[in-house]
Design a protein around this motif. Structure first.
Motif, PDB file in Angstrom:
ATOM      1  N   ALA A   5       0.805  -1.209   0.000  1.00  0.00           N
ATOM      2  CA  ALA A   5       0.000   0.000   0.000  1.00  0.00           C
ATOM      3  C   ALA A   5       0.843   1.266   0.000  1.00  0.00           C
ATOM      4  CB  ALA A   5      -0.927   0.011   1.222  1.00  0.00           C
ATOM      5  N   VAL A   6       2.131   1.139   0.208  1.00  0.00           N
ATOM      6  CA  VAL A   6       3.015   2.302   0.283  1.00  0.00           C
ATOM      7  C   VAL A   6       3.479   2.678  -1.122  1.00  0.00           C
ATOM      8  CG1 VAL A   6       5.169   3.194   1.201  1.00  0.00           C
ATOM      9  CG2 VAL A   6       3.755   1.663   2.589  1.00  0.00           C
ATOM     10  N   ILE A   7       3.271   3.934  -1.499  1.00  0.00           N
ATOM     11  CA  ILE A   7       3.738   4.408  -2.797  1.00  0.00           C
ATOM     12  C   ILE A   7       5.061   5.123  -2.571  1.00  0.00           C
ATOM     13  CG2 ILE A   7       3.201   5.802  -4.818  1.00  0.00           C
ATOM     14  CD1 ILE A   7       0.263   5.449  -4.200  1.00  0.00           C
ATOM     15  N   ASP A   8       6.144   4.398  -2.726  1.00  0.00           N
ATOM     16  CA  ASP A   8       7.486   4.889  -2.449  1.00  0.00           C
ATOM     17  C   ASP A   8       8.160   5.211  -3.775  1.00  0.00           C
ATOM     18  OD1 ASP A   8      10.096   5.355  -1.729  1.00  0.00           O
ATOM     19  OD2 ASP A   8      10.235   3.664  -0.338  1.00  0.00           O
ATOM     20  N   LEU A   9       7.988   6.436  -4.248  1.00  0.00           N
ATOM     21  CA  LEU A   9       8.507   6.808  -5.564  1.00  0.00           C
ATOM     22  C   LEU A   9      10.036   6.861  -5.612  1.00  0.00           C
ATOM     23  CD1 LEU A   9       5.822   9.423  -6.632  1.00  0.00           C
ATOM     24  CD2 LEU A   9       6.122   7.089  -7.458  1.00  0.00           C
ATOM     25  N   PRO A  10      10.742   7.305  -4.568  1.00  0.00           N
ATOM     26  CA  PRO A  10      12.216   7.232  -4.622  1.00  0.00           C
ATOM     27  C   PRO A  10      12.721   5.796  -4.786  1.00  0.00           C
ATOM     28  CG  PRO A  10      11.533   8.786  -2.938  1.00  0.00           C
ATOM     29  CD  PRO A  10      10.287   8.094  -3.395  1.00  0.00           C
ATOM     30  N   SER A  11      12.107   4.856  -4.056  1.00  0.00           N
ATOM     31  CA  SER A  11      12.522   3.457  -4.210  1.00  0.00           C
ATOM     32  C   SER A  11      12.184   2.943  -5.600  1.00  0.00           C
ATOM     33  CB  SER A  11      11.840   2.583  -3.154  1.00  0.00           C
ATOM     34  OG  SER A  11      12.316   2.898  -1.863  1.00  0.00           O
ATOM     35  N   ALA A  12      11.049   3.393  -6.146  1.00  0.00           N
ATOM     36  CA  ALA A  12      10.683   2.985  -7.502  1.00  0.00           C
ATOM     37  C   ALA A  12      11.696   3.506  -8.513  1.00  0.00           C
ATOM     38  CB  ALA A  12       9.285   3.502  -7.840  1.00  0.00           C
ATOM     39  N   THR A  13      12.118   4.739  -8.344  1.00  0.00           N
ATOM     40  CA  THR A  13      13.121   5.304  -9.245  1.00  0.00           C
ATOM     41  C   THR A  13      14.400   4.492  -9.192  1.00  0.00           C
ATOM     42  OG1 THR A  13      12.185   7.502  -8.838  1.00  0.00           O
ATOM     43  CG2 THR A  13      14.368   7.400  -9.861  1.00  0.00           C
ATOM     44  N   GLU A  14      14.792   4.090  -7.996  1.00  0.00           N
ATOM     45  CA  GLU A  14      15.996   3.291  -7.826  1.00  0.00           C
ATOM     46  C   GLU A  14      15.820   1.899  -8.450  1.00  0.00           C
ATOM     47  OE1 GLU A  14      19.842   2.189  -6.685  1.00  0.00           O
ATOM     48  OE2 GLU A  14      18.847   4.140  -6.909  1.00  0.00           O
ATOM     49  N   ALA A  15      14.630   1.329  -8.314  1.00  0.00           N
ATOM     50  CA  ALA A  15      14.382   0.008  -8.901  1.00  0.00           C
ATOM     51  C   ALA A  15      14.576   0.044 -10.411  1.00  0.00           C
ATOM     52  CB  ALA A  15      12.970  -0.452  -8.563  1.00  0.00           C
TER      53      ALA A  15
END
Length: 394
Positions: A5-15
């Motif tokens: 449920a967490v929208i973690d955009l910095p982690s997504a960018t890193e992924a």
């Protein structure tokens, strides 16, 4: 609230920054059927508990809202072949568990006579949120599909791939249509699954052309700030960046009645995504196609599948939907020749085969039974082994 449920955009960018082009994940949804009547049966928890005792399978099985459905996932494959090998093993083990419990697994986009009003839901926090938020829309959705994830390095490139795949979606739907019947009637359509799901769910269907990761993030932040969504998976587009995995996920296809069709479509989708990435890298121009035009072709694919026609908007002319495969093969030829991807689809897709049976005198129930028989015969790896290139179809 769960981790998803967490929208973690910095982690997504890193992924995406650390991702790899061409990794593949496959998700196939199967209906749970009574072996005698072929009615849907709410036995997900029972089948899931059985698979939980199987360490090689447990992490690959998931629920999908309703208790009459189960999803099998390949996990991350380093390439198409790797993902297919994983999925074949998982399928075989899932089918074995189902057989031991007296459950048949079916694979069409909808069940022909099930009464959606009697569906019950999986009791998890995630699905309680879905049902609370969607209400009748969630209850009405008893559909089954094929999803394919393709790894794309760099977040901006992932958005570019999604943008370039928008007009491809109706072509993939036409080729994969496999749901002519629902609610005990012949709908006259070839993919009632798409009409039921895509036209009812919010934030679904053909996404906007975003142009950049920054623009996409602004949209997600706005949705979250306005309490429109609580988790990213409430964005149900037919193609989307999957921010947890660093992939582009294509979600337009109906579930496929045979393993060969599912694998061929997977290979075709992988080729399309990687060709789109290459076109972006090589600076090939992209004139965004308005959503209203793409939606016209989506409707044609819903209505007639590959038996009808689609519109080439560049020339403002129609072409046979059955020619969509040749068009996609021609476009993706550079990537496919390098990766050895040669998708082979049958001349008649699942919807056409069901309609052919009805035209020959079968009832929709009998046509569905024949599709279930196809699934039971072709999904185990023994019927489509890695050593058989004709059956592998990729």
């Amino acid at each position: 609230m769960g981790a998803d449920a967490v929208i973690d955009l910095p982690s997504a960018t890193e992924a995406y920054a650390t991702g790899t082009d061409g990794t593949v994940g496959i998700e196939e949804e199967f209906m749970l059927l009574d072996t005698s009547t072929l009615d849907l049966v709410p036995r997900f928890e029972e089948l899931s508990a059985s698979t939980a005792k199987d360490p090689e399978l447990a992490v690959s099985v998931a629920g999908e809202l309703i208790r009459t459905e189960i999803e099998i996932r390949s996990g991350r494959g380093e390439n198409l072949g790797d993902a297919l090998e994983h999925q074949r093993v998982h399928r075989e083990r899932l089918f074995a568990h189902a057989a031991r419990l007296g459950i048949s697994l079916g694979a069409t986009g909808t069940h022909p006579w099930d009464d959606y009003r009697h569906q019950s839901f999986i009791d998890t926090e995630h699905y309680r949120r879905v049902v609370d938020g969607l209400r009748w829309v969630a209850r009405r959705n008893a559909t089954f599909s094929l999803h394919v994830h393709v790894g794309v390095r760099d977040a901006d490139r992932a958005i570019a791939v999604c943008d370039r795949l928008r007009p491809v979606l109706p072509m993939l739907l036409a080729l994969s249509a496999n749901s002519p019947f629902v609610d005990g009637i012949d709908t006259g359509l070839h993919s009632i699954r798409t009409q039921t799901f895509t036209k009812s769910f919010p934030r679904c269907g053909v996404p906007d052309h975003f142009g950049s990761w920054k623009a996409f993030c602004r949209y997600l932040e706005l949705l979250q700030a306005t309490n429109s969504i609580q988790e990213y998976t409430q964005v149900w587009w037919s193609v989307r960046p999957h921010i947890s995995f660093g992939t582009v996920e294509v979600r337009i296809c109906d579930a496929q009645s045979t393993a060969a069709e599912a694998e061929a479509l997977t290979g075709l989708i992988v080729a399309c995504a990687l060709q789109a990435a290459r076109d972006h890298d090589e600076g090939r121009p992209l004139e965004p196609v308005p959503a209203r035009m793409i939606e016209e072709n989506v409707w044609r694919a819903i209505r007639d599948g590959r038996s009808g026609s689609l519109v080439d908007w560049d020339t403002a002319t129609e072409y046979p939907a059955a020619a969509a495969l040749d068009r996609l093969l021609a476009w993706t030829a550079p990537v496919r020749s390098e990766l050895g991807i040669e998708p082979v689809l049958p001349d008649r897709n699942g919807a056409e085969r069901q309609r052919d049976r009805v035209a020959d005198g079968a009832s929709p129930a009998e046509a569905f039974a024949a599709s279930v028989a196809e699934t039971q015969a072709t999904y185990p790896p023994s019927a489509a082994s890695p050593s058989d290139p004709q059956e592998r179809s990729t």
